[in-house]
Scaffold this active site. Structure first.
Site, short mmCIF file in Angstrom:
data_model
loop_
_atom_site.label_atom_id
_atom_site.label_comp_id
_atom_site.label_asym_id
_atom_site.label_seq_id
_atom_site.Cartn_x
_atom_site.Cartn_y
_atom_site.Cartn_z
N GLU A 29 5.41 -9.88 7.24
CA GLU A 29 6.22 -10.48 6.18
C GLU A 29 7.27 -11.38 6.82
OE1 GLU A 29 8.24 -7.81 3.50
OE2 GLU A 29 8.88 -9.47 2.23
N ALA A 83 13.19 -2.50 8.50
CA ALA A 83 11.90 -1.80 8.48
C ALA A 83 10.94 -2.58 7.59
CB ALA A 83 12.07 -0.38 7.93
N MET A 84 9.65 -2.22 7.66
CA MET A 84 8.63 -2.98 6.93
C MET A 84 7.64 -2.03 6.27
SD MET A 84 7.46 -5.85 6.02
CE MET A 84 6.03 -5.91 4.96
N GLU A 85 7.37 -2.32 5.01
CA GLU A 85 6.63 -1.38 4.15
C GLU A 85 5.13 -1.51 4.20
OE1 GLU A 85 8.58 -3.98 2.97
OE2 GLU A 85 7.64 -4.92 1.23
N ASN A 86 4.52 -2.04 5.28
CA ASN A 86 3.07 -2.17 5.36
C ASN A 86 2.37 -0.95 4.76
OD1 ASN A 86 3.63 -4.37 7.32
ND2 ASN A 86 4.24 -2.63 8.59
N GLU A 122 11.43 1.92 2.00
CA GLU A 122 10.08 1.49 2.39
C GLU A 122 9.03 2.33 1.67
OE1 GLU A 122 10.25 -1.28 3.79
OE2 GLU A 122 12.31 -1.15 4.52
N GLU A 134 12.18 -6.73 -3.97
CA GLU A 134 13.34 -6.26 -3.20
C GLU A 134 14.49 -5.79 -4.09
OE1 GLU A 134 13.06 -5.34 -0.37
OE2 GLU A 134 11.30 -6.43 0.33
ZN ZN Z 1 12.26 -4.07 0.99
#
Ligand code: ZN
Length: 879
Positions: free
Chosen positions: A127, A268-271, A304, A326
């Site tokens: 992202e 952080a990243m929500e993959n 996340e 978001e």
């Molecule tokens: Zn987010």
């Protein structure tokens, strides 16, 4: 790219549907740190019936193309065209199978976007547009497909091979190599793809969903961090349970992975099923992490996880709609934290953050609506406006529709859009339709930038026993928008009598009095509300629970504020009243300081703070929040022309004045809270530590502080108390501060997260010596300009949280910082752009400082091959 503002802008109105559906994407990775081979196979189906052929357009960046074939035919370079980040294959048949092979170079990727190396493992960040650095693909969120990912690597170097979804198969190969295949059954956009390969240890637990699905939960970290995962795991389980109970949303796969890395641009990243986290938001142990770290971990783990529905199952049509996922998910994580900890304290921290970071953004060169209409570099729009103001706007739906109405809207949103890429308009329509209400005017919040101002005036008619409030709204013109409209502003009020009692409320058109809080909804430029049967002139308690992202103006007397501070039932109003009074007093002293007059401590402020400190009923965390004076940046925002040194001197003077007047009470409260009990992670204990350390910070303004800080440091069994003590000793220039710092360094030098704190407490110290200290610290072995956490902890803190250092009158702070922005731009443009934004408010300072900052902005803008990220920020600032 240099003056690419208009030339390279992308506009929301230019959206077009991608002409192809892609049924399945098969990815194959031959993993190596230096170079990785990526093969992709995808099946294209043309949408609609009209055309027989259509161009296939793909995105790619920094890819070394090995081969390309369409429907079994190898393409030569005359069969396709590459221009910038776009590859076009003209006139592809209605049904086309495309195969690609590329090479990428993870170890040389310092931008931390795409596939890169962190310590001993490889990972991805996609992202917003990192997938195009991995393979050629329509890299846009509205192209959703299912992914099957096969990875092959050396087993000893890369024993762990992870991707999204469930593991389908695995096996051994010759020469000590092995392979693993993952299949994600849920169609997803490319930005949610993830891969991790390397030598990682894991902590495992499980969660059974309400409908009986047994989910394996795994947190992967480097071996030495295995003892720091407990809180993250507990937070994950709490988040999964909370989302079932509050939003009726369950997890949908058999496995959930979290991987922690030290090298990450964001939090952080929500993959899908493979979250990748900045280790700051995973790792915690009481001796190494503060209470704020613990709370941050809970919030980000929740955030996340909640994206699995709000973001992953229903995603954004394009990046202009970023706030769709978001704003909504920040609202959900705020509610999660509020339900887990103290709702009132969480609310106050959210408001402080919004006012401290988002309001200046709205008022600065990068102002944009929560749904922007234009951007050059999307990475620059992961902003407080999109996130925090976006969340406040979701909260307004909740305020207007109530919990039940809001949940009805959420249910309809998922019924309509599960598996789709949609827009903020779709969300609004679901909320409106589920509740049978018209939200068209409310929708202006999505398109209008700027912070609305609500001016409140009142009139008490003693004879008629009527009290009238007049609300006027006005949104000042912003950098990006010349005309503004009236907005829908929910506005909760209460009325107190002189004794601080809440009055029952009855508006003129109502038959009975009911309740002591009334939600007014301001829609026009000006509206009046008359309360009847009011026996005496009341104190208005305005804007309870902070019900909209606006600034409220009302000419409160100190006596009225004192009543609110002492008695209001709404925690936000109590806190805000204390902040307002402190702000008034500090800014008044700042004016006196500028005019060469002696500063004075205000007696009503002393009384109010004495009252706060003497309160043994309220939550200590709330009292701590109320005792914290508005910070220097927030005070600066309240001035026409910022007086850097005046604000610092006035705030310091008031804090000292309060401390010396209240010293006995502070010492008593400190002693009672510093009870020598062993550390506990409960929110009650966190609240007590918060108030204790606020008391200590005041005591340190007197001669009574140093010995207590030293004793606290020696006795401490947790990082919150340790850091508060050392920080205090540094700020008061205690002779033992240097010794304490070096002892801290000796103990923690191998621990990268704790060393971030060590950098920060030195970079934040006001005064002229700090810049040189920051320069020296850049040479410290624990510092690396390539690591975003280090850059934020040292350089970011100096520029953004140390006003007297950064804004030193000789311009040395500006020159230093511009050098860092230029240096970083060659390594990591995203982080460089964040750092460059420290200059955004340059026009608000005195002429000499303005000139100095402008010169630095011009110097940055003139750099050859400046990234689009930094170019957009500095050119906007200069316009
Ligand atoms: Zn987010």
């Amino acid at each position: 790219m240099k003056d690419g503002l208009s030339a390279n802008s992308i506009y929301r109105k230019d959206y077009t549907v991608y002409p192809w559906d892609i049924d399945q994407l098969d990815l194959y990775f031959d993993i190596g740190s230096e170079s990785t081979v990526v093969r992709a196979e995808m099946e294209f189906h043309l949408k609609g019936e009209e055309k027989e052929t259509q161009d296939i357009v793909l995105n790619g960046s920094n890819l070394q193309l090995v081969s390309l074939s369409l429907n079994g035919h190898l393409l030569s370079s005359s069969d396709y065209a590459i221009s910038g980040e776009t590859l076009t294959i003209p006139h592809a048949p209605r049904k086309s199978v495309l195969k690609t092979e590329v090479k990428v170079y993870p170890a040389g990727n310092s931008a931390l976007e795409g596939l890169y190396l962190s310590g001993a493992f490889l990972l991805t960040q996609c992202e917003a547009q990192g997938f195009r650095k991995i393979t050629w693909f329509p890299d846009r969120p509205d192209v959703m497909t299912t992914y099957r990912v096969t990875m092959e690597a050396d087993r000893s170097e890369f024993p762990v091979l992870l991707s999204n979804g469930n593991q389908e198969a695995a096996g051994d190969l010759a020469d000590g190599r092995h392979w693993v295949r993952w299949q994600d059954p849920f169609p997803k956009p490319s930005y949610l793809f993830a891969l991790v390969a390397g030598d990682l240890a894991l902590v495992e637990d499980n969660f059974v969903t309400r409908s009986g699905r047994d989910v394996v939960l795994r947190i992967y970290v480097e071996e030495e961090n295995l003892d720091r995962c407990e809180h993250a795991m507990e937070s994950l389980i709490n988040a999964m349970r909370w989302d079932e109970e509050r939003f009726n949303l369950e997890y949908d796969l058999d496995i959930y992975h979290i991987v922690a890395t030290n090298d990450f641009n964001m939090g952080a990243m929500e993959n899908k099923s493979l979250n990748i986290f900045n280790s700051k938001y995973v790792l915690a142990r009481p001796d190494a992490a503060t209470d704020a770290d613990y709370q941050g971990i809970e919030g980000v783990i929740g955030h996340e996880y909640f994206h699995n529905w709000t973001g992953n199952r229903v995603t954004c049509r394009d990046w202009f709609e970023l706030t769709l996922k978001e704003g909504l998910t920040v609202f959900r994580d705020e509610e999660f934290s509020a339900d887990m900890q103290s709702r009132a304290v969480k609310r106050i921290r959210v408001v402080r953050d919004l006012r401290g970071r988002q309001f200046p953004e709205d008022d600065g060169p990068m102002s944009h609506p929560i749904r922007p209409d234009r951007y050059v570099e999307i990475n620059n729009f992961y902003t407080a406006t999109v996130y925090q103001k976006g969340a406040t706007i979701i909260r307004m739906y909740h305020t207007l529709l109530g919990e039940a109405g809001f949940q009805k809207g959420m249910k309809l949103y998922f019924e309509r859009h599960d598996g789709q890429a949609v827009t903020c308009d779709d969300f609004l329509a679901a909320m409106a339709d589920a509740n049978g209400v018209d939200l068209e005017r409310f929708g202006r919040w999505y398109s209008q930038s700027g912070t609305p101002q609500v001016h409140v005036s009142d009139h008490y008619d003693a004879a008629a026993q009527k009290y009238t409030l007049t609300l006027k709204q006005h949104t000042p013109v912003t950098h990006d928008q010349q005309t503004k409209q009236s907005l829908v502003i929910p506005f909760a009020v209460g009325l107190l009598n002189a004794k601080g009692e809440e009055l029952p409320l009855q508006l003129e058109n109502e038959t009975d009095a009911s309740g002591s809080t009334r939600l007014l909804v301001l829609e026009k430029a000006q509206q009046e509300y008359t309360f009847i049967n009011i026996a005496e002139a009341p104190v208005p308690s305005l804007f309870r629970d902070y019900s909209a992202p606006v600034k409220i103006f009302y000419d409160y007397s100190h006596a009225q504020l004192a009543t609110l501070i002492a008695y209001d039932s709404d925690a936000y109003v109590r806190w805000d009243a204390a902040q307002r009074m402190a702000q008034d007093v500090i800014l008044e002293q700042c004016r006196r300081h500028a005019n060469g007059k002696e500063m004075k401590v205000d007696s009503s402020l002393l009384r109010a703070f004495r009252g706060i400190l003497s309160d043994h009923q309220a939550d200590p965390a709330l009292l701590a929040e109320a005792m914290i004076l508005p910070d220097e940046d927030y005070l600066a925002e309240q001035m026409e022309v910022v007086d850097v040194d005046g604000i610092h001197a006035a705030r310091k003077f008031i804090k000292q004045g309060l401390a010396s007047d209240l010293v006995a009470l502070l010492a008593e409260r400190y002693a009672e809270l510093n009870d020598g009990q062993p550390y506990q992670k409960t929110s009650g204990d966190m609240a007590r530590r918060a108030l204790k350390n606020v008391c200590l910070s005041y005591l340190l303004e007197t001669s009574a502080g140093e010995s207590r800080a030293i004793a606290q440091l020696e006795a401490s069994d947790n990082m919150t108390d340790t850091l508060a003590a050392i920080n205090g000793l540094i700020l008061v220039d205690s002779p033992i501060a240097d010794g304490a710092l070096s002892e801290f360094e000796t103990r923690w030098r191998e621990d990268t997260l704790v060393m971030d704190k060590w950098f920060t407490i030195q970079a934040i110290k006001p005064g002229p010596g700090t810049l040189n200290r920051v320069r020296e610290l850049m040479q410290h072995p624990a510092f690396s300009i390539q690591n975003p956490n280090k850059v934020r902890a040292l350089i970011g803190v100096f520029a953004m949280l140390n006003p007297t250092g950064f804004h030193a009158a000789d311009g040395s702070g500006y020159t230093f910082h511009a050098d860092r922005v230029i240096e970083l731009d060659g390594l990591n443009p995203q982080i460089a752009a964040r750092m460059a934004s420290a200059f955004n408010r340059w026009k608000r300072y005195d002429d000499p400082r303005k000139k100095l900052m402008k010169a630095q902005l011009q110097r940055i803008a003139a750099v050859d091959n400046l990234s689009g990220d930094v170019s957009e920020i500095v050119n906007n600032a200069l316009r």
